[in-house]
Write an enzyme that holds these catalytic residues in place. Structure first.
Site, PDB file in Angstrom:
ATOM      1  N   THR A  12      28.348  -0.925 -12.566  1.00  0.00           N
ATOM      2  CA  THR A  12      27.537  -1.873 -12.849  1.00  0.00           C
ATOM      3  C   THR A  12      25.971  -1.329 -13.107  1.00  0.00           C
ATOM      4  O   THR A  12      25.065  -2.076 -13.489  1.00  0.00           O
ATOM      5  CB  THR A  12      27.481  -2.971 -11.883  1.00  0.00           C
ATOM      6  OG1 THR A  12      27.126  -2.458 -10.316  1.00  0.00           O
ATOM      7  CG2 THR A  12      28.931  -3.812 -11.766  1.00  0.00           C
ATOM      8  N   CYS A 157      18.997  15.101 -14.772  1.00  0.00           N
ATOM      9  CA  CYS A 157      18.510  14.653 -16.017  1.00  0.00           C
ATOM     10  C   CYS A 157      17.130  15.298 -16.496  1.00  0.00           C
ATOM     11  O   CYS A 157      17.232  15.733 -17.721  1.00  0.00           O
ATOM     12  CB  CYS A 157      18.256  13.062 -16.330  1.00  0.00           C
ATOM     13  SG  CYS A 157      17.070  12.514 -15.093  1.00  0.00           S
ATOM     14  N   LYS A 212      14.676  19.579  -7.430  1.00  0.00           N
ATOM     15  CA  LYS A 212      15.837  19.519  -8.042  1.00  0.00           C
ATOM     16  C   LYS A 212      15.532  20.417  -9.365  1.00  0.00           C
ATOM     17  O   LYS A 212      16.301  21.374  -9.760  1.00  0.00           O
ATOM     18  CB  LYS A 212      16.236  18.417  -8.524  1.00  0.00           C
ATOM     19  CG  LYS A 212      16.931  17.410  -7.530  1.00  0.00           C
ATOM     20  CD  LYS A 212      17.179  15.926  -7.830  1.00  0.00           C
ATOM     21  CE  LYS A 212      17.709  15.092  -6.890  1.00  0.00           C
ATOM     22  NZ  LYS A 212      17.635  13.612  -7.441  1.00  0.00           N
ATOM     23  N   HIS A 252      13.225  12.332 -21.990  1.00  0.00           N
ATOM     24  CA  HIS A 252      12.464  13.139 -20.944  1.00  0.00           C
ATOM     25  C   HIS A 252      11.738  14.294 -21.847  1.00  0.00           C
ATOM     26  O   HIS A 252      12.269  14.773 -22.521  1.00  0.00           O
ATOM     27  CB  HIS A 252      13.225  13.468 -19.796  1.00  0.00           C
ATOM     28  CG  HIS A 252      13.639  12.560 -18.636  1.00  0.00           C
ATOM     29  ND1 HIS A 252      13.153  11.302 -18.572  1.00  0.00           N
ATOM     30  CD2 HIS A 252      14.390  12.911 -17.885  1.00  0.00           C
ATOM     31  CE1 HIS A 252      13.859  10.658 -17.597  1.00  0.00           C
ATOM     32  NE2 HIS A 252      14.524  11.694 -16.860  1.00  0.00           N
TER      33      HIS A 252
END
Length: 362
Positions: A12, A157, A212, A252
């Site tokens: 969802t 990402c 990250k 990005h």
């Protein structure tokens, strides 16, 4: 070819929705199960999502009436699929436990979550860059005591806008890298309707993102230690990163500064980027971009509005390579954060793992 049955766990949310749009007409994978939290379980997908459908394309008719399963009922979900994509929004420890439970239920997991990115025997794969890291799955299966089940993850990402460009340039000896990323709001699972304070605004902080962005590339550059049964991260290049949230829906952008051991020319850099091919291109995987990285000569490219959907959002656009007064060279990269950076990157991973024989039919 008989299609593989696939489930989306965390169906969802924003990334779950993106998975559903990408799997709508997939030649290899057929969506047969949708799972989410207990709140959504028992409802049709259309009811469970309600007004929160965030994609620009309409919800596929094929999923509207599918009944959402409880993601925590692992056996029930696993029994209906050959493998799952996981994009749940839960505390890290809970995600780790859930993904491991699916793997132990002999259900391969291709995850978009960060929880297992540093589990030593879980491969973190960008298919064009380190497809060989899938070899660690054998060691992971031994630890888990599974025959089919395993966990594979994709990277954060933000990496997709610059790491794919650094990889082909490795032969010039990438030494030090400074990156500033300008990240879209869909990366936070938001739209402008749900995050109005982002309109006309820039926020200079994205929790956990800088760590990250500095550490994950080294794991992708790493190697498998057969004896220990783990992936050992590389020790170089040294990467420092600043991550900024900008008022863009998808895409990005990265401003990248690089020091090399050798001194390449601009022409050599462009040639390496444009000619780079990986295993997905060689195998012609369904989601693979024909040209992974393109170089744009115009001073004002790549731009989000013009270039984010390059190669259906699976390609990387690079521009503005020029000499730098502190580092050697600098450039700008752009990637689609919920396609290449999230769901699309995971779908390509699954295609690779299927081609390598790790994802099999029950």
């Amino acid at each position: 070819m008989k299609q593989y049955k696939v489930g989306v766990v965390g169906a969802t949310g924003m990334v779950g929705q993106r998975f559903i749009t990408l799997l709508e007409n997939h030649p290899w994978f057929k969506l047969t199960a949708l799972a989410a939290s207990a709140r959504s379980a028992g409802k049709t997908y259309e009811e469970a999502v309600g007004s929160r459908w965030a994609m620009t394309t309409p919800m596929p008719e094929s999923v509207k009436k599918m009944v959402v399963l409880d993601a925590a009922k692992v056996e029930e979900v696993a029994s209906q699929v050959d493998f799952i994509f996981c994009a749940v929004n839960m505390p890290k420890a809970e995600i780790k436990a859930l993904e491991e439970a699916y793997a132990k239920a002999e259900c391969p997991v291709v995850s978009n979550n960060s929880a297992n990115r540093f589990t030593p025997d879980v491969p973190m794969i960008i298919p064009e860059l380190n497809p060989d890291h899938a070899d660690i799955i054998k060691a992971q299966r031994e630890r888990l005591g599974t025959k089919r089940g395993f966990i594979s993850v994709k990277s954060n990402c933000s990496l997709q806008s610059y790491v794919p460009a650094l990889f082909p340039l490795s032969e010039f000896g990438v030494k030090d890298v400074l990156v500033c990323t300008y990240q879209a709001i869909s990366g936070a699972g938001k739209t402008f309707e749900t995050w109005p304070e982002m309109i006309d605004n820039v926020i200079p902080y994205i929790g956990g993102e800088e760590e990250k962005s500095e550490k994950e590339p080294l794991r992708i550059w790493g190697h498998i230690d057969e004896e220990k049964g783990e992936i050992v991260p590389a020790t170089s290049p040294i990467i420092t990163c600043q991550c900024i949230r900008v008022p863009v829906l998808n895409g990005h952008t990265a401003a990248v500064f690089v020091k090399f051991k050798k001194n390449p020319t601009k022409e050599q850099l462009i040639e390496k980027l444009e000619s780079y091919k990986g295993v997905p291109q060689e195998l012609g995987l369904p989601s693979a971009p024909k040209q992974f990285i393109r170089y744009m000569e115009e001073d004002n490219r790549p731009q989000v509005t013009l270039d984010v959907d390059y190669e259906n959002g699976m390609g990387i656009s690079v521009g503005r390579i020029r000499e730098d007064s502190v580092y050697d060279w600098k450039f700008v990269g752009l990637s689609h954060n919920t396609v290449r950076g999230a769901a699309g990157g995971a779908v390509l991973c699954a295609e690779l793992l299927k081609a390598q024989g790790y994802i099999t039919k029950k």
